[in-house]
Motif scaffolding. Structure first.
Motif, PDB file in Angstrom:
ATOM      1  N   LEU A 127       7.186   2.272  -7.990  1.00 21.01           N
ATOM      2  CA  LEU A 127       8.002   1.133  -7.577  1.00 21.01           C
ATOM      3  C   LEU A 127       7.374  -0.196  -7.956  1.00 21.01           C
ATOM      4  O   LEU A 127       7.977  -1.247  -7.739  1.00 21.01           O
ATOM      5  N   LEU A 128       6.163  -0.175  -8.508  1.00 21.59           N
ATOM      6  CA  LEU A 128       5.510  -1.403  -8.959  1.00 21.59           C
ATOM      7  C   LEU A 128       5.630  -1.590 -10.466  1.00 21.59           C
ATOM      8  O   LEU A 128       4.969  -2.446 -11.041  1.00 21.59           O
ATOM      9  N   SER A 129       6.495  -0.787 -11.098  1.00 20.66           N
ATOM     10  CA  SER A 129       6.750  -0.950 -12.533  1.00 20.66           C
ATOM     11  C   SER A 129       7.624  -2.172 -12.769  1.00 20.66           C
ATOM     12  O   SER A 129       8.211  -2.709 -11.825  1.00 20.66           O
ATOM     13  N   PRO A 130       7.744  -2.648 -14.005  1.00 15.02           N
ATOM     14  CA  PRO A 130       8.569  -3.842 -14.265  1.00 15.02           C
ATOM     15  C   PRO A 130      10.009  -3.712 -13.780  1.00 15.02           C
ATOM     16  O   PRO A 130      10.610  -4.704 -13.360  1.00 15.02           O
ATOM     17  N   THR A 131      10.565  -2.513 -13.814  1.00 12.72           N
ATOM     18  CA  THR A 131      11.930  -2.313 -13.317  1.00 12.72           C
ATOM     19  C   THR A 131      11.951  -2.033 -11.823  1.00 12.72           C
ATOM     20  O   THR A 131      12.765  -2.590 -11.078  1.00 12.72           O
ATOM     21  N   GLY A 132      11.047  -1.206 -11.363  1.00 14.02           N
ATOM     22  CA  GLY A 132      11.030  -0.847  -9.955  1.00 14.02           C
ATOM     23  C   GLY A 132      10.642  -1.969  -9.024  1.00 14.02           C
ATOM     24  O   GLY A 132      10.965  -1.937  -7.831  1.00 14.02           O
ATOM     25  N   ILE A 133       9.970  -2.998  -9.567  1.00 11.79           N
ATOM     26  CA  ILE A 133       9.503  -4.085  -8.702  1.00 11.79           C
ATOM     27  C   ILE A 133      10.672  -4.831  -8.065  1.00 11.79           C
ATOM     28  O   ILE A 133      10.553  -5.356  -6.947  1.00 11.79           O
ATOM     29  N   PHE A 144       0.825  -1.204   0.000  1.00 16.34           N
ATOM     30  CA  PHE A 144       0.000   0.000   0.000  1.00 16.34           C
ATOM     31  C   PHE A 144       0.863   1.260   0.000  1.00 16.34           C
ATOM     32  O   PHE A 144       0.446   2.313  -0.500  1.00 16.34           O
ATOM     33  N   LEU A 145       2.072   1.172   0.559  1.00 16.95           N
ATOM     34  CA  LEU A 145       2.984   2.306   0.481  1.00 16.95           C
ATOM     35  C   LEU A 145       3.550   2.484  -0.921  1.00 16.95           C
ATOM     36  O   LEU A 145       3.973   3.590  -1.291  1.00 16.95           O
ATOM     37  N   TYR A 146       3.588   1.378  -1.695  1.00  9.77           N
ATOM     38  CA  TYR A 146       4.111   1.446  -3.059  1.00  9.77           C
ATOM     39  C   TYR A 146       3.070   1.940  -4.061  1.00  9.77           C
ATOM     40  O   TYR A 146       3.429   2.470  -5.116  1.00  9.77           O
ATOM     41  N   LEU A 147       1.782   1.724  -3.788  1.00  7.16           N
ATOM     42  CA  LEU A 147       0.748   2.111  -4.751  1.00  7.16           C
ATOM     43  C   LEU A 147       0.832   3.604  -5.049  1.00  7.16           C
ATOM     44  O   LEU A 147       0.841   4.422  -4.118  1.00  7.16           O
ATOM     45  N   GLY A 166      -1.276   5.760  -5.938  1.00  6.01           N
ATOM     46  CA  GLY A 166      -2.366   6.566  -5.424  1.00  6.01           C
ATOM     47  C   GLY A 166      -2.347   6.762  -3.931  1.00  6.01           C
ATOM     48  O   GLY A 166      -2.948   7.719  -3.416  1.00  6.01           O
ATOM     49  N   THR A 167      -1.691   5.872  -3.186  1.00  6.87           N
ATOM     50  CA  THR A 167      -1.682   5.966  -1.721  1.00  6.87           C
ATOM     51  C   THR A 167      -0.291   6.180  -1.146  1.00  6.87           C
ATOM     52  O   THR A 167      -0.149   6.321   0.070  1.00  6.87           O
ATOM     53  N   SER A 168       0.727   6.192  -1.969  1.00  2.00           N
ATOM     54  CA  SER A 168       2.100   6.308  -1.482  1.00  2.00           C
ATOM     55  C   SER A 168       2.368   7.706  -0.920  1.00  2.00           C
ATOM     56  O   SER A 168       2.184   8.716  -1.620  1.00  2.00           O
ATOM     57  N   PRO A 169       2.807   7.799   0.336  1.00  3.64           N
ATOM     58  CA  PRO A 169       3.162   9.123   0.883  1.00  3.64           C
ATOM     59  C   PRO A 169       4.366   9.732   0.160  1.00  3.64           C
ATOM     60  O   PRO A 169       4.510  10.958   0.109  1.00  3.64           O
ATOM     61  N   LEU A 170       5.245   8.871  -0.392  1.00  6.20           N
ATOM     62  CA  LEU A 170       6.394   9.381  -1.134  1.00  6.20           C
ATOM     63  C   LEU A 170       5.929  10.145  -2.374  1.00  6.20           C
ATOM     64  O   LEU A 170       6.423  11.252  -2.660  1.00  6.20           O
ATOM     65  N   ASN A 171       4.978   9.597  -3.103  1.00  3.63           N
ATOM     66  CA  ASN A 171       4.480  10.284  -4.293  1.00  3.63           C
ATOM     67  C   ASN A 171       3.720  11.548  -3.931  1.00  3.63           C
ATOM     68  O   ASN A 171       3.776  12.552  -4.656  1.00  3.63           O
ATOM     69  N   GLN A 172       3.011  11.530  -2.806  1.00  2.00           N
ATOM     70  CA  GLN A 172       2.328  12.752  -2.374  1.00  2.00           C
ATOM     71  C   GLN A 172       3.333  13.851  -2.053  1.00  2.00           C
ATOM     72  O   GLN A 172       3.121  15.023  -2.389  1.00  2.00           O
TER      73      GLN A 172
END
Length: 309
Positions: free
Chosen positions: A163-169, A140-143, A145-151
């Motif tokens: 971070l859930l992209s093919p490379t970031g995973i 949920f921290l990686y999503l 829409g809900t990641s505080p890092l992206n906010q």
């Protein structure tokens, strides 16, 4: 004559006692470890043969195929791709986790460090959290829409990170394992450090060595056996990665159901119902782990363990 009989009876008990104490462990080893392995090897040599439409009694039978399941597993491109993904994941995870564990162990071994007890518990605590729960929390921290890092990045007018992209995973999965595994390895290394005679440090300081030189020239070389063992355990755990990618798979399309070899074993056994191919793949994975473990111990034995046999 009576004393002879008493001596004979009294001498039998000490001979039987060791076997009585060992028997429960042997029984558990056979039931929990040896028999499942033997049954897995047995299954890997067979497969189901279907006659006709596969309906009715006798339409399915178990036939001996020898090493055919192993050949199919070795030539399976999906299994090979999963193995390469695990190697990439391990290349990120193992050096990072062991490097951080070593740094924390060296810092906690310093006499000038305060609150060492609290620090040990704080670093070790994530290891006590089950991998599935940790993966859900981090997921949920990686999503996006809900990641505080992206906010935070959006507040700074900076592009977000997926971070859930093919490379970031790869980094996302490695981060979960690092967060949970550093504490365990740190405790092992710190325990090994505490067993080193403190006189060596005092002698080095009298000779003018700085704390950095003491760590590099004395502590780390004497930690070689513990470093080898933690490296071995970390590599084995990396090859067995299953819970983290399986838990994150519903959150992203970057993780297939066969992303790792063990995930493919699970899909073969319970998704496709092919226990025989799954058994053969399991035996191959176990064999690779044994070869890697034996090779690592063989290479490092003379340096880390002084050539012990």
């Amino acid at each position: 004559m009576a004393s002879t009989r008493v001596t004979a009876r009294g001498g039998a008990a000490p001979r039987v006692a060791p076997y009585a104490f060992v028997a429960p462990a042997v029984v558990l080893f056979v039931l929990v470890f040896a028999l499942p392995i033997a049954y897995t090897v047995y299954l890997s040599l067979f497969r189901t043969e279907v006659r006709g439409l596969g309906l009715g009694r006798g339409s399915r039978s178990e036939v001996f195929v020898g090493l055919d399941n192993y050949v199919r597993a070795l030539t399976d491109s999906e299994l090979g791709a999963g193995a390469l993904r695990v190697l990439g994941y391990g290349a990120i995870l193992v050096p990072t986790m062991l490097g951080l564990a070593l740094v924390f162990a060296l810092l906690l071994d310093e006499d000038r460090v305060r609150a060492r007890g609290f620090s040990r518990i704080a670093i070790f605590l994530p290891y006590a959290i089950p991998g599935v729960i940790a993966s859900l929390l981090w997921g949920f921290l990686y999503l996006p829409g809900t990641s505080p890092l992206n906010q935070l990045l959006r507040e700074l007018s900076m592009p977000g990170v997926d971070l859930l992209s093919p490379t970031g995973i790869y980094f996302a999965l490695a981060n979960i394992a690092v967060w949970g595994g550093v504490g365990y390895n740190m405790v092992v290394l710190h325990t090994a450090l505490r067993s080193i005679p403190r006189d060596l440090y005092e002698a080095a300081r009298i000779d003018g060595c700085t704390p950095w030189q003491v760590a590099v020239r004395i502590k780390i070389p004497l930690l070689a056996p513990a470093l080898v063992l933690t490296s071995l355990f970390s590599i084995i755990a990396t090859l067995q990665v299953f819970a983290e990618p399986t838990t994150l798979a519903p959150l992203t399309n970057s993780l297939s159901l066969t992303w790792t070899p063990l995930m493919k074993v699970y899909q073969d056994a319970f998704g496709r119902g092919d226990l025989y191919s799954a058994a053969a793949t399991s035996v191959l994975i176990a064999s690779v782990m044994f070869v890697i473990s034996f090779g690592l111990l063989r290479v490092t034995r003379s340096r880390a363990f002084g050539g012990e046999r």
